[in-house]
Scaffold this active site. Structure first.
Site, mmCIF file in Angstrom:
data_model
loop_
_atom_site.group_PDB
_atom_site.id
_atom_site.type_symbol
_atom_site.label_atom_id
_atom_site.label_comp_id
_atom_site.label_asym_id
_atom_site.label_seq_id
_atom_site.Cartn_x
_atom_site.Cartn_y
_atom_site.Cartn_z
ATOM 1 N N SER A 189 0.783 -1.228 0.000
ATOM 2 C CA SER A 189 0.000 0.000 0.000
ATOM 3 C C SER A 189 0.814 1.276 0.000
ATOM 4 C CB SER A 189 -0.960 -0.005 1.189
ATOM 5 O OG SER A 189 -0.251 -0.216 2.393
ATOM 6 N N HIS A 217 -5.295 -3.623 -2.736
ATOM 7 C CA HIS A 217 -4.892 -2.614 -3.722
ATOM 8 C C HIS A 217 -4.820 -3.162 -5.143
ATOM 9 C CE1 HIS A 217 -4.140 0.355 -0.617
ATOM 10 N NE2 HIS A 217 -3.694 -0.669 0.101
ATOM 11 N N LYS A 248 -11.699 0.485 -1.703
ATOM 12 C CA LYS A 248 -10.727 1.156 -2.564
ATOM 13 C C LYS A 248 -11.286 1.249 -3.991
ATOM 14 C CE LYS A 248 -7.497 -0.466 0.825
ATOM 15 N NZ LYS A 248 -7.477 0.681 1.713
HETATM 16 C C1 LIG Z 1 -3.365 -3.894 2.247
HETATM 17 C C2 LIG Z 1 -4.555 -3.483 3.056
HETATM 18 N N1 LIG Z 1 -5.283 -4.434 3.677
HETATM 19 C C3 LIG Z 1 -6.358 -4.129 4.419
HETATM 20 C C4 LIG Z 1 -6.765 -2.816 4.577
HETATM 21 C C5 LIG Z 1 -7.937 -2.530 5.448
HETATM 22 O O1 LIG Z 1 -9.080 -2.413 4.672
HETATM 23 P P1 LIG Z 1 -10.335 -1.541 5.177
HETATM 24 O O2 LIG Z 1 -9.984 -0.118 4.914
HETATM 25 O O3 LIG Z 1 -11.447 -2.055 4.340
HETATM 26 O O4 LIG Z 1 -10.512 -1.814 6.621
HETATM 27 C C6 LIG Z 1 -6.050 -1.793 3.917
HETATM 28 C C7 LIG Z 1 -6.414 -0.371 3.993
HETATM 29 O O5 LIG Z 1 -7.238 0.178 4.528
HETATM 30 C C8 LIG Z 1 -4.920 -2.136 3.159
HETATM 31 O O6 LIG Z 1 -4.199 -1.187 2.556
#
Ligand SMILES: Cc1ncc(COP(=O)(O)O)c(C=O)c1O
Length: 397
Positions: A189, A217, A248
Site C-alpha cells: 500500500s 490494492h 478502494k
Molecule cells: C493492504 C490493506 N489491507 C487491508 C486494509 C484494510 O481495509 P479496510 O480499509 O477495508 O478496513 C487496507 C487499507 O485500509 C490495506 O491497505
C-alpha cells in the site's frame, strides 16, 4: 496523553483529521480550498455518489426479493438473524467473480484480516509475513498469538530459510500438525511494489504452508475484469485464501474472503470478527453488487489508470525524485525525514494539490514519503504539473 501528543507534535508525527468535500473529477475541497485529490484509494474513479436512478433500481430489486424496503442496518450479527438476501447474493456473485467455491463478506478489510488470520492459526502455529504488510495483517497475527516470523520486503531467500527452519523444528504441541501461514499484500500500500506471488505459491507448496493474499490494492485494478492479481498471474486456484476490500477501487466499504467452501465454513465458525460483529449494512451489500457490475466493465479505466501512473512516475523520476521500486498505480515519492515529508505536503496543499505525508510507524524510520494515487479522471497535464511541482519543492525543502 497530553505529553505524548505534544511529543508527537514536536516530532512532526501528530495526526489530525480535516474534512474533505468530494467534488467532481478527482478534486476535493479541504478547509475551503480546492485540491487535486491524489490522496485517495479511489483507483477506478467510479462515481462516488449514489444516483437517484441507482437507488430506485436498488429499491425495486430489493422488493423483488420479498423485502418491503432497503434495509439500513443488518440488525445483528449475520449468524443471529442478520443475513440479508443481498448478503447472500453478493457472496454468490463474488464467488463466481473470483472463480472460487465460496465467498464471505466482512464489514471491513481490517475486520477480515484481523479475524481470518486469528481463525486460521493459533499459539502453536507460525505466520510468515513480509515486513511491509499492512497494519491489519500485523494485528491479525498479534491477535492469533501465533509465532510472528517476519522477512525483509520480498526477500524470498530469507522466507525459504525461515520456512525450512520452522518445518524442521515443528512439534505437535497443538494436538495436530502445526500450521504455517504465509501472508502478503499483493500490491504494497505505501510502496506500490508487487508481491512475488508466483514464487510464494511455489514456496507454500514446497513447505506445505497456506498462502493468504490481500488484494486490497489490486482488486478491481489488476486481472481480467478487475478480478485481481492472483487472476492476472493465473494463480487464483493455488492461493488458499484471497482477501480483498470494497473500500478502494470499488468505492464502497467492506471486504471479502474467497476460498474453498471448507475454508469459508471454517471461518463462519471461527472468525470472531465475523461472528461477533453486526453484519455489513444490507444497503451497502446491494450497492456493492451494483459496483461489482461497474468494476467488471471498467477495462478502459483500468488501462487509463496504469498509463497515467506510468506517465506520472516517469516525470517524477525525470525530475530527479526517488519513486521507489514499484511499477503499479501507487506512486510514492521518498523524502526521508518526517519534517521534509510534512513540509512538502503542506507546500503541495498551498499549490492546490492533496498529497499526504506518510510517516513512521506506517513506514519504516527514515522512509517518510508522499504517497500519490492517480485515478483515470486526472488529466495528464495536471499530473505532469504535480510532478514538476514536487520536483521543484524537493530541491529547496
Ligand atoms: C493492504 C490493506 N489491507 C487491508 C486494509 C484494510 O481495509 P479496510 O480499509 O477495508 O478496513 C487496507 C487499507 O485500509 C490495506 O491497505
Amino acid at each position: 496523553m497530553k505529553e505524548e501528543l505534544d511529543e508527537r507534535e514536536r516530532m512532526g508525527r501528530l495526526r489530525r483529521l480535516s474534512t474533505a468535500v468530494w467534488l467532481n473529477d478527482g478534486w476535493i475541497e479541504r478547509d475551503g480550498k480546492r485540491l487535486l485529490n491524489l490522496a485517495s484509494n479511489h483507483y477506478l474513479g467510479l462515481s462516488p455518489w449514489v444516483s437517484g436512478k441507482e437507488w430506485e433500481a436498488l429499491r425495486r430489486e430489493t422488493e423483488a426479493m420479498g423485502e418491503p424496503g432497503v434495509r439500513i442496518g443488518a440488525g445483528a450479527s449475520r449468524l443471529i438473524g442478520g443475513h440479508d438476501p443481498h448478503h447472500q447474493a453478493l457472496e454468490r456473485e463474488m464467488a463466481e467473480f473470483k472463480q472460487r467455491e465460496a465467498c464471505l463478506v466482512f464489514t471491513s478489510g481490517y475486520m477480515a484480516n484481523a479475524g481470518v488470520i486469528a481463525a486460521l492459526v493459533g499459539r502453536h502455529d507460525a505466520v510468515f509475513s513480509d515486513r511491509l504488510n499492512h497494519a491489519s495483517i500485523v494485528d491479525g497475527i498479534v491477535l492469533s498469538r501465533a509465532h510472528h516470523v517476519r522477512h525483509p520486503h520480498r526477500d524470498l531467500n530469507r522466507l525459504e530459510a525461515q520456512l525450512k527452519k520452522w518445518s524442521a523444528g515443528a512439534t505437535g504441541e497443538a494436538g495436530r500438525v502445526p500450521r504455517k501461514l504465509i501472508v502478503t499484500d499483493s500490491v504494497f500500500s505505501m510502496d506500490g511494489t508487487e508481491a512475488p506471488l508466483a514464487d510464494l505459491v511455489t514456496l507454500k507448496e514446497r513447505y506445505g504452508a497456506m498462502l493468504m493474499v490481500d488484494e486490497a490494492h489490486s482488486g478491481g485494478v489488476y486481472g481480467p475484469e478487475g478480478r485481481g492479481m492472483c487472476h492476472e498471474l493465473g494463480l487464483h486456484e493455488r492461493v488458499d485464501v484471497i482477501m480483498g476490500t470494497y473500500g478502494k477501487a470499488f468505492g464502497a466499504v467492506g471486504a471479502y474472503i474467497a476460498a474453498d467452501g471448507i475454508v469459508i465454513r471454517y471461518l463462519v465458525n471461527r472468525a470472531r470478527t465475523f461472528i461477533y460483529n453486526t453484519g455489513l449494512p444490507p444497503f451497502m451489500a446491494a450497492l456493492i453488487r451494483a459496483r461489482l457490475r461497474e468494476v467488471r466493465a471498467a477495462d478502459e479505466a483500468r488501462s487509463e489508470l496504469m498509463r497515467k501512473a506510468a506517465l506520472f512516475r516517469a516525470r517524477l523520476r525525470a525530475g530527479g525524485l526517488d519513486t521507489g521500486e514499484g511499477a503499479s498505480h501507487i506512486v510514492p515519492v521518498m523524502l526521508g525525514t518526517d519534517e521534509r515529508a510534512v513540509a512538502v505536503s503542506a507546500a503541495l496543499a498551498e499549490a492546490g494539490i492533496a498529497g499526504v505525508a506518510i510517516r513512521p510507524p506506517t513506514v519504516p524510520e527514515g522512509a517518510a514519503r508522499i504517497r500519490f494515487a492517480p485515478t483515470p479522471q486526472h488529466r495528464d497535464e495536471d499530473l505532469l504539473r504535480v510532478a514538476d511541482t514536487v520536483a521543484r519543492l524537493a530541491q529547496y525543502i
